[in-house]
Design an enzyme around this catalytic site. Sequence first.
Site, PDB file in Angstrom:
ATOM      1  N   HIS A 164       0.653  -1.405  -0.094  1.00 33.87           N
ATOM      2  CA  HIS A 164       0.115   0.049  -0.323  1.00 33.87           C
ATOM      3  C   HIS A 164       0.728   1.181  -0.074  1.00 33.87           C
ATOM      4  O   HIS A 164       0.433   1.691   0.488  1.00 33.87           O
ATOM      5  CB  HIS A 164      -0.782  -0.372   1.180  1.00 33.87           C
ATOM      6  CG  HIS A 164      -1.984  -1.273   1.316  1.00 33.87           C
ATOM      7  ND1 HIS A 164      -2.697  -1.016  -0.012  1.00 33.87           N
ATOM      8  CD2 HIS A 164      -2.414  -1.936   1.665  1.00 33.87           C
ATOM      9  CE1 HIS A 164      -3.348  -2.433   0.184  1.00 33.87           C
ATOM     10  NE2 HIS A 164      -2.975  -3.173   1.399  1.00 33.87           N
ATOM     11  N   HIS A 200      -2.969  -3.237   7.903  1.00 33.92           N
ATOM     12  CA  HIS A 200      -4.127  -3.207   6.745  1.00 33.92           C
ATOM     13  C   HIS A 200      -5.296  -2.208   6.496  1.00 33.92           C
ATOM     14  O   HIS A 200      -5.158  -1.300   6.617  1.00 33.92           O
ATOM     15  CB  HIS A 200      -5.294  -4.438   7.991  1.00 33.92           C
ATOM     16  CG  HIS A 200      -7.193  -4.854   7.132  1.00 33.92           C
ATOM     17  ND1 HIS A 200      -6.906  -5.256   5.316  1.00 33.92           N
ATOM     18  CD2 HIS A 200      -8.153  -3.966   6.721  1.00 33.92           C
ATOM     19  CE1 HIS A 200      -8.053  -5.428   4.937  1.00 33.92           C
ATOM     20  NE2 HIS A 200      -8.578  -4.972   5.789  1.00 33.92           N
TER      21      HIS A 200
END
EC number: 4.6.1.18
Length: 149
Positions: A37, A144
């Site tokens: 990410h 996450h």
Amino acid sequence: MGLEKSFILFSLLVLVLGWVQPSLSKESSADKFKRQHMDTEGSSNSSPTYCNQMMTRGDMTNGSCKPVNTFVHEPLADVQAICSQENVTCKNGKKNCYKSTSALHITDCRLKGNSKYPNCDYKTSDYQKHIIIACDGNPSVPVHFDATV
């Protein structure tokens, strides 16, 4: 007698190395978050191939095509700071998610409908949005990517 001791010590060494080695190669959740990410080097600059390149580089097209992924184009320290911002409930019902107080520069990658592995083809879209991430650990770090809002 010396040979017997050497064999026992060698056997113990092999046993310990066999036990320790797998744990050394296991990627932590925080490292996986960074790999999947974080792109602090820049942005997609509206390049239509950005997502295809980044998804391959991030090892997200290995064995299958990951359907959706978001890259954050902000310093890692700024993303880590979100772990002490507004606490919100995660999509899975857990209570360890946090919402950014400001909109961040992100790139959204979505698998195109006709795309099939191994030829994963992604649509690239740039946004300024708030993000929601799950954090764990002490100190608390992102593990996450939950959503954008």
